[in-house]
Design a protein around this motif. Structure first.
Motif, PDB file in Angstrom:
ATOM      1  N   ALA A 176       0.985  -1.245   0.036  1.00  0.00           N
ATOM      2  CA  ALA A 176       0.146   0.430   0.223  1.00  0.00           C
ATOM      3  C   ALA A 176       0.856   1.198  -0.189  1.00  0.00           C
ATOM      4  CB  ALA A 176      -0.987  -0.562   1.440  1.00  0.00           C
ATOM      5  N   ARG A 177       1.744   1.351   0.643  1.00  0.00           N
ATOM      6  CA  ARG A 177       2.351   2.009   1.360  1.00  0.00           C
ATOM      7  C   ARG A 177       3.707   2.268  -0.482  1.00  0.00           C
ATOM      8  NH1 ARG A 177       6.804   4.591   4.296  1.00  0.00           N
ATOM      9  NH2 ARG A 177       8.870   5.668   3.488  1.00  0.00           N
ATOM     10  N   ASP A 178       3.864   1.955  -1.352  1.00  0.00           N
ATOM     11  CA  ASP A 178       4.142   1.894  -2.644  1.00  0.00           C
ATOM     12  C   ASP A 178       3.037   2.501  -3.507  1.00  0.00           C
ATOM     13  OD1 ASP A 178       6.812   0.765  -1.700  1.00  0.00           O
ATOM     14  OD2 ASP A 178       6.420  -1.807  -2.792  1.00  0.00           O
ATOM     15  N   ALA A 179       2.525   1.358  -3.306  1.00  0.00           N
ATOM     16  CA  ALA A 179       0.620   2.246  -4.009  1.00  0.00           C
ATOM     17  C   ALA A 179       0.264   3.575  -3.748  1.00  0.00           C
ATOM     18  CB  ALA A 179      -0.585   1.697  -4.108  1.00  0.00           C
ATOM     19  N   LYS A 180       0.866   4.446  -2.576  1.00  0.00           N
ATOM     20  CA  LYS A 180       0.658   5.772  -2.184  1.00  0.00           C
ATOM     21  C   LYS A 180       2.055   6.272  -3.447  1.00  0.00           C
ATOM     22  CE  LYS A 180      -2.006   4.899   1.993  1.00  0.00           C
ATOM     23  NZ  LYS A 180      -1.901   5.296   3.586  1.00  0.00           N
ATOM     24  N   LYS A 181       3.015   5.919  -3.262  1.00  0.00           N
ATOM     25  CA  LYS A 181       4.462   6.590  -3.829  1.00  0.00           C
ATOM     26  C   LYS A 181       4.810   6.620  -5.286  1.00  0.00           C
ATOM     27  CE  LYS A 181       9.847   6.513  -3.259  1.00  0.00           C
ATOM     28  NZ  LYS A 181      10.826   5.426  -2.789  1.00  0.00           N
ATOM     29  N   LEU A 182       3.989   5.190  -5.460  1.00  0.00           N
ATOM     30  CA  LEU A 182       3.614   5.705  -6.681  1.00  0.00           C
ATOM     31  C   LEU A 182       2.552   6.369  -6.987  1.00  0.00           C
ATOM     32  CD1 LEU A 182       3.911   1.945  -7.833  1.00  0.00           C
ATOM     33  CD2 LEU A 182       5.939   3.427  -8.845  1.00  0.00           C
ATOM     34  N   GLY A 183       1.202   6.332  -6.857  1.00  0.00           N
ATOM     35  CA  GLY A 183       0.727   7.717  -6.983  1.00  0.00           C
ATOM     36  C   GLY A 183       1.038   9.154  -6.828  1.00  0.00           C
ATOM     37  N   ARG A 184       2.198   9.389  -5.581  1.00  0.00           N
ATOM     38  CA  ARG A 184       3.117  10.724  -5.844  1.00  0.00           C
ATOM     39  C   ARG A 184       3.646  10.806  -7.058  1.00  0.00           C
ATOM     40  NH1 ARG A 184       3.665  10.072  -0.945  1.00  0.00           N
ATOM     41  NH2 ARG A 184       4.857   9.181  -1.184  1.00  0.00           N
ATOM     42  N   MET A 185       3.955   9.833  -6.754  1.00  0.00           N
ATOM     43  CA  MET A 185       5.241  10.238  -8.136  1.00  0.00           C
ATOM     44  C   MET A 185       4.341  10.494  -9.462  1.00  0.00           C
ATOM     45  SD  MET A 185       7.830   7.417  -7.433  1.00  0.00           S
ATOM     46  CE  MET A 185       8.213   7.207  -9.239  1.00  0.00           C
ATOM     47  N   LEU A 186       3.059  10.504  -9.556  1.00  0.00           N
ATOM     48  CA  LEU A 186       2.310   9.854 -11.034  1.00  0.00           C
ATOM     49  C   LEU A 186       1.747  11.027 -10.980  1.00  0.00           C
ATOM     50  CD1 LEU A 186       2.064   9.036 -13.519  1.00  0.00           C
ATOM     51  CD2 LEU A 186      -0.546   8.397 -12.326  1.00  0.00           C
ATOM     52  N   ARG A 187       1.438  11.981  -9.608  1.00  0.00           N
ATOM     53  CA  ARG A 187       0.489  13.029 -10.204  1.00  0.00           C
ATOM     54  C   ARG A 187       1.564  14.220 -10.097  1.00  0.00           C
ATOM     55  NH1 ARG A 187      -1.360  10.565  -6.027  1.00  0.00           N
ATOM     56  NH2 ARG A 187      -0.951  11.899  -4.409  1.00  0.00           N
ATOM     57  N   VAL A 188       2.998  14.068  -9.322  1.00  0.00           N
ATOM     58  CA  VAL A 188       4.234  14.710  -9.585  1.00  0.00           C
ATOM     59  C   VAL A 188       4.662  14.829 -10.888  1.00  0.00           C
ATOM     60  CG1 VAL A 188       6.417  15.812  -8.844  1.00  0.00           C
ATOM     61  CG2 VAL A 188       5.435  15.241  -7.085  1.00  0.00           C
ATOM     62  N   ARG A 189       5.198  13.494 -11.149  1.00  0.00           N
ATOM     63  CA  ARG A 189       5.374  14.256 -13.188  1.00  0.00           C
ATOM     64  C   ARG A 189       4.457  14.480 -13.841  1.00  0.00           C
ATOM     65  NH1 ARG A 189      10.526  13.434 -12.141  1.00  0.00           N
ATOM     66  NH2 ARG A 189      11.156  11.605 -11.497  1.00  0.00           N
ATOM     67  N   SER A 190       3.177  14.252 -13.564  1.00  0.00           N
ATOM     68  CA  SER A 190       2.096  14.945 -14.287  1.00  0.00           C
ATOM     69  C   SER A 190       2.184  16.404 -14.704  1.00  0.00           C
ATOM     70  CB  SER A 190       0.362  14.085 -14.280  1.00  0.00           C
ATOM     71  OG  SER A 190       0.795  12.583 -14.380  1.00  0.00           O
ATOM     72  N   LEU A 191       2.272  16.688 -12.912  1.00  0.00           N
ATOM     73  CA  LEU A 191       2.677  18.459 -13.087  1.00  0.00           C
ATOM     74  C   LEU A 191       3.410  19.085 -13.832  1.00  0.00           C
ATOM     75  CD1 LEU A 191       1.838  21.421 -11.935  1.00  0.00           C
ATOM     76  CD2 LEU A 191       2.917  19.909  -9.923  1.00  0.00           C
ATOM     77  N   GLN A 192       4.781  18.114 -13.638  1.00  0.00           N
ATOM     78  CA  GLN A 192       6.066  18.993 -14.693  1.00  0.00           C
ATOM     79  C   GLN A 192       5.644  19.070 -16.154  1.00  0.00           C
ATOM     80  OE1 GLN A 192       8.573  15.910 -13.196  1.00  0.00           O
ATOM     81  NE2 GLN A 192       9.664  17.403 -10.885  1.00  0.00           N
ATOM     82  N   LEU A 193       5.024  17.411 -16.711  1.00  0.00           N
ATOM     83  CA  LEU A 193       4.685  17.689 -17.852  1.00  0.00           C
ATOM     84  C   LEU A 193       3.808  19.204 -18.729  1.00  0.00           C
ATOM     85  CD1 LEU A 193       4.919  15.892 -21.169  1.00  0.00           C
ATOM     86  CD2 LEU A 193       3.169  14.360 -19.838  1.00  0.00           C
ATOM     87  N   ASP A 194       3.090  19.024 -17.054  1.00  0.00           N
ATOM     88  CA  ASP A 194       2.033  19.880 -17.967  1.00  0.00           C
ATOM     89  C   ASP A 194       2.552  21.521 -17.847  1.00  0.00           C
ATOM     90  OD1 ASP A 194      -0.129  18.669 -18.078  1.00  0.00           O
ATOM     91  OD2 ASP A 194      -1.025  18.683 -16.079  1.00  0.00           O
ATOM     92  N   LEU A 195       3.598  21.110 -16.627  1.00  0.00           N
ATOM     93  CA  LEU A 195       4.043  22.859 -17.126  1.00  0.00           C
ATOM     94  C   LEU A 195       5.382  22.990 -18.035  1.00  0.00           C
ATOM     95  CD1 LEU A 195       5.657  23.025 -13.059  1.00  0.00           C
ATOM     96  CD2 LEU A 195       3.679  24.567 -14.280  1.00  0.00           C
ATOM     97  N   ALA A 196       5.716  21.922 -18.191  1.00  0.00           N
ATOM     98  CA  ALA A 196       6.537  21.739 -19.555  1.00  0.00           C
ATOM     99  C   ALA A 196       5.628  22.110 -20.835  1.00  0.00           C
ATOM    100  CB  ALA A 196       7.231  20.363 -19.342  1.00  0.00           C
ATOM    101  N   ARG A 197       4.808  21.407 -21.213  1.00  0.00           N
ATOM    102  CA  ARG A 197       3.737  21.797 -22.074  1.00  0.00           C
ATOM    103  C   ARG A 197       3.615  23.325 -22.136  1.00  0.00           C
ATOM    104  NH1 ARG A 197       0.292  16.122 -22.079  1.00  0.00           N
ATOM    105  NH2 ARG A 197       2.034  15.579 -23.559  1.00  0.00           N
ATOM    106  N   ALA A 198       3.242  23.253 -21.342  1.00  0.00           N
ATOM    107  CA  ALA A 198       2.653  25.287 -20.886  1.00  0.00           C
ATOM    108  C   ALA A 198       4.120  26.309 -20.892  1.00  0.00           C
ATOM    109  CB  ALA A 198       2.580  25.529 -19.607  1.00  0.00           C
ATOM    110  N   GLU A 199       5.173  25.966 -20.589  1.00  0.00           N
ATOM    111  CA  GLU A 199       6.947  26.359 -21.517  1.00  0.00           C
ATOM    112  C   GLU A 199       6.929  26.000 -22.051  1.00  0.00           C
ATOM    113  OE1 GLU A 199      10.162  28.942 -20.943  1.00  0.00           O
ATOM    114  OE2 GLU A 199       7.708  28.837 -19.668  1.00  0.00           O
TER     115      GLU A 199
END
Length: 144
Positions: free
Chosen positions: A2-25
């Motif tokens: 369960a901890r791995d799933a939370k960690k992976l979910g958090r990583m996915l949200r961070v990477r999604s945010l980074q991807l959105d910011l990179a696309r905006a830039e």
């Protein structure tokens, strides 16, 4: 797990945010490159309009036209420098967006692997269970 799933979910949200910011830039860099190119084209057109013409009779008019043409030529050179810089920034933004996209895809693959591992563990648990659940396990394995 369960901890791995939370960690992976958090990583996915961070990477999604980074991807959105990179696309905006990247979009902003494309807009800057476009406006710099438009400015350079407009300055060049003005420079052509101020060029000395045949039949001009006043020397002062020729002197003023030459002065403005020189100033526009310097502005054109600066505009071209800006266009070049804007295109370099656009290339950097594209590279950053592609890197963010790769990172996002890698996290998605990790999540898929985690889900597949959990599904395999659940199937194994059903297979190892006592007799009544084995039939259920076989049916689930056949259905996919």
């Amino acid at each position: 797990m369960a901890r791995d799933a939370k960690k992976l979910g958090r990583m996915l949200r961070v990477r999604s945010l980074q991807l959105d910011l990179a696309r905006a830039e990247q979009a902003a860099a494309a807009e800057r490159a476009s406006s710099a190119a438009a400015l350079a084209a407009r300055i060049e057109s003005l420079r052509q309009d101020v060029a000395p013409r045949q039949g001009s009779e006043q020397g002062l008019s020729l002197f003023a036209a030459a002065h403005y043409r020189d100033r526009l030529a310097r502005s054109q050179a600066e505009a071209q420098r800006r266009v070049t810089a804007a295109h370099q920034l656009l290339d950097q933004a594209r590279d950053a967006a592609n890197a963010a996209k790769r990172d996002h895809g890698a996290v998605e693959k990790l999540i898929d692997r985690e889900l597949e591992a959990r599904a395999a563990a659940a199937r194994k648990a059903l297979e190892d269970a006592p007799h009544p659940t084995r039939a259920l396990a076989r049916t689930l394995l056949k259905s996919g």
